[in-house]
Design an enzyme around this catalytic site. Structure first.
Site, short mmCIF file in Angstrom:
data_model
loop_
_atom_site.label_atom_id
_atom_site.label_comp_id
_atom_site.label_asym_id
_atom_site.label_seq_id
_atom_site.Cartn_x
_atom_site.Cartn_y
_atom_site.Cartn_z
N GLY A 22 0.79 -1.23 0.00
CA GLY A 22 0.00 0.00 0.00
C GLY A 22 0.82 1.27 0.00
O GLY A 22 0.37 2.30 0.51
N SER A 23 2.02 1.26 -0.60
CA SER A 23 2.80 2.50 -0.62
C SER A 23 2.15 3.53 -1.54
O SER A 23 2.22 4.74 -1.27
CB SER A 23 4.25 2.24 -1.02
OG SER A 23 4.33 1.79 -2.35
N ASN A 24 1.47 3.08 -2.59
CA ASN A 24 0.72 4.04 -3.42
C ASN A 24 -0.47 4.60 -2.64
O ASN A 24 -0.78 5.79 -2.73
CB ASN A 24 0.25 3.38 -4.72
CG ASN A 24 1.36 3.32 -5.75
OD1 ASN A 24 1.72 4.33 -6.33
ND2 ASN A 24 1.92 2.13 -5.95
N MET A 69 -4.44 -7.22 -6.52
CA MET A 69 -3.99 -8.32 -7.35
C MET A 69 -5.11 -9.32 -7.69
O MET A 69 -4.95 -10.53 -7.52
CB MET A 69 -2.83 -9.06 -6.67
CG MET A 69 -1.63 -8.18 -6.39
SD MET A 69 -0.96 -7.41 -7.88
CE MET A 69 -0.13 -8.81 -8.60
N ILE A 108 -8.13 -10.06 -10.83
CA ILE A 108 -8.75 -9.64 -12.08
C ILE A 108 -10.23 -9.41 -11.80
O ILE A 108 -10.88 -10.24 -11.14
CB ILE A 108 -8.53 -10.71 -13.16
CG1 ILE A 108 -7.04 -10.77 -13.46
CG2 ILE A 108 -9.36 -10.40 -14.41
CD1 ILE A 108 -6.64 -11.62 -14.62
N ASN A 126 -6.30 2.63 -12.38
CA ASN A 126 -5.28 1.67 -11.95
C ASN A 126 -3.91 2.26 -12.24
O ASN A 126 -3.76 3.14 -13.07
CB ASN A 126 -5.46 0.37 -12.75
CG ASN A 126 -4.46 -0.70 -12.35
OD1 ASN A 126 -4.22 -0.92 -11.17
ND2 ASN A 126 -3.87 -1.37 -13.34
N HIS A 178 -0.09 0.96 -13.43
CA HIS A 178 0.61 -0.22 -13.98
C HIS A 178 2.08 0.14 -14.14
O HIS A 178 2.41 1.21 -14.66
CB HIS A 178 0.00 -0.60 -15.33
CG HIS A 178 0.65 -1.80 -15.93
ND1 HIS A 178 0.43 -3.07 -15.46
CD2 HIS A 178 1.55 -1.92 -16.94
CE1 HIS A 178 1.16 -3.93 -16.17
NE2 HIS A 178 1.85 -3.25 -17.07
N GLU A 196 5.70 6.15 -9.27
CA GLU A 196 4.28 5.83 -9.05
C GLU A 196 3.70 6.75 -7.97
O GLU A 196 2.59 7.26 -8.09
CB GLU A 196 4.12 4.36 -8.61
CG GLU A 196 4.45 3.37 -9.70
CD GLU A 196 4.33 1.92 -9.25
OE1 GLU A 196 3.63 1.64 -8.25
OE2 GLU A 196 4.94 1.05 -9.90
C1 GRF Z 1 2.92 -1.24 -7.76
O1 GRF Z 1 4.15 -1.59 -8.30
C2 GRF Z 1 1.91 -1.08 -8.85
O2 GRF Z 1 2.45 -0.62 -10.04
C3 GRF Z 1 1.38 -2.46 -9.02
O3 GRF Z 1 1.35 -2.99 -7.73
C4 GRF Z 1 2.34 -2.36 -6.93
C5 GRF Z 1 1.71 -1.87 -5.68
O4 GRF Z 1 2.63 -1.38 -4.74
N1 GRF Z 1 0.09 -2.42 -9.69
P1 GRF Z 1 2.15 -0.76 -3.36
O5 GRF Z 1 1.30 -1.83 -2.66
O6 GRF Z 1 1.36 0.47 -3.66
O7 GRF Z 1 3.40 -0.49 -2.60
#
Ligand code: GRF
Length: 213
Positions: free
Chosen positions: A13-15, A90, A92, A107, A109, A174
């Site tokens: 969940g770093s994003n 993760m 679909i 999303n 990617h 990201e």
């Molecule tokens: C990221 O690399 C993103 O591109 C992919 O999943 C990863 C998620 O990373 N879809 P985080 O959980 O947000 O750290």
């Protein structure tokens, strides 16, 4: 009034964290809930620390994708989501789910789409001898990693790059571009129509806006 953003995660969940941090300084949205399909996902802890509601919806508890996705939708709607953000989720999703949230489902990617859809993008970019690699935020369509690109950030591939070093730099990017895309959407600047993304009413190209840092 702030728009409601619901984030779906499966892992670190770093994003999500980058979006939570950006939300604190945004007048246009708040993160109203976080859903994980995996127990123990660190992103759940990040959300709880920020006093954001969480739900664990484990796919194994459902007989098929349709019923799992229906439960996701029930929770997303209960939180009144205006925008659904996939951040390392993760699973679909069924076409029914994607169509239900069409135009408000995004999303991230880890590749410069349309290059390297699918998995193992960093290794594939190195193996292909690409000069650069990166990440793309895009609207989600029924076809995997094929929805309209919104914003893209690139980094050069160095001759001594390993998957880990490249992945790390892309991950940093990201965290820069995902909050930008969320802000654009929630401030009314970004829309999707007929499979194309528009920023300030101008169509974005086949790769979306290029992030220049
Ligand atoms: C990221 O690399 C993103 O591109 C992919 O999943 C990863 C998620 O990373 N879809 P985080 O959980 O947000 O750290």
């Amino acid at each position: 009034m702030k728009l409601s953003v619901v984030v779906l995660i499966s892992g670190s969940g770093s994003n999500l964290q980058a979006i939570i941090d950006a939300a604190a300084n945004s007048g246009s949205y708040e993160v109203s809930g976080v859903i994980s399909n995996r127990e123990g996902a660190f992103g759940l802890e990040r959300a709880q620390r920020a006093n954001i509601a969480t739900a664990l919806i484990e796919h194994q508890q459902f007989p098929d994708r349709e019923t799992f996705d229906k439960e996701l939708g029930r929770q997303i709607d209960a939180w009144g989501a205006d925008l659904v953000v996939l951040a390392g989720f993760m699973r679909i999703l069924t076409d029914q789910f994607v169509n239900r949230y069409a135009g408000r489902l995004i999303n991230i990617h880890p590749s410069l789409l349309p290059k390297f859809k699918g998995l193992d993008t960093h290794a594939r970019a190195i193996a292909a001898g690409e000069a650069e690699h990166g990440c793309t935020v895009h609207f989600v369509s029924a076809e995997l990693d094929a929805g309209a690109p919104i914003i893209q950030a690139a980094t050069p591939i160095h001759s001594d790059d390993k998957v880990e070093t490249l992945q790390q730099r892309v991950h940093q990017l990201e965290h820069c571009i995902y909050p930008i895309a969320v802000e654009w959407f929630c401030s009314g600047r970004l829309q999707e129509r007929d499979g194309l993304a528009y920023l300030d009413a101008e169509p974005l190209g086949a790769s979306g806006q290029r992030y220049e840092g």
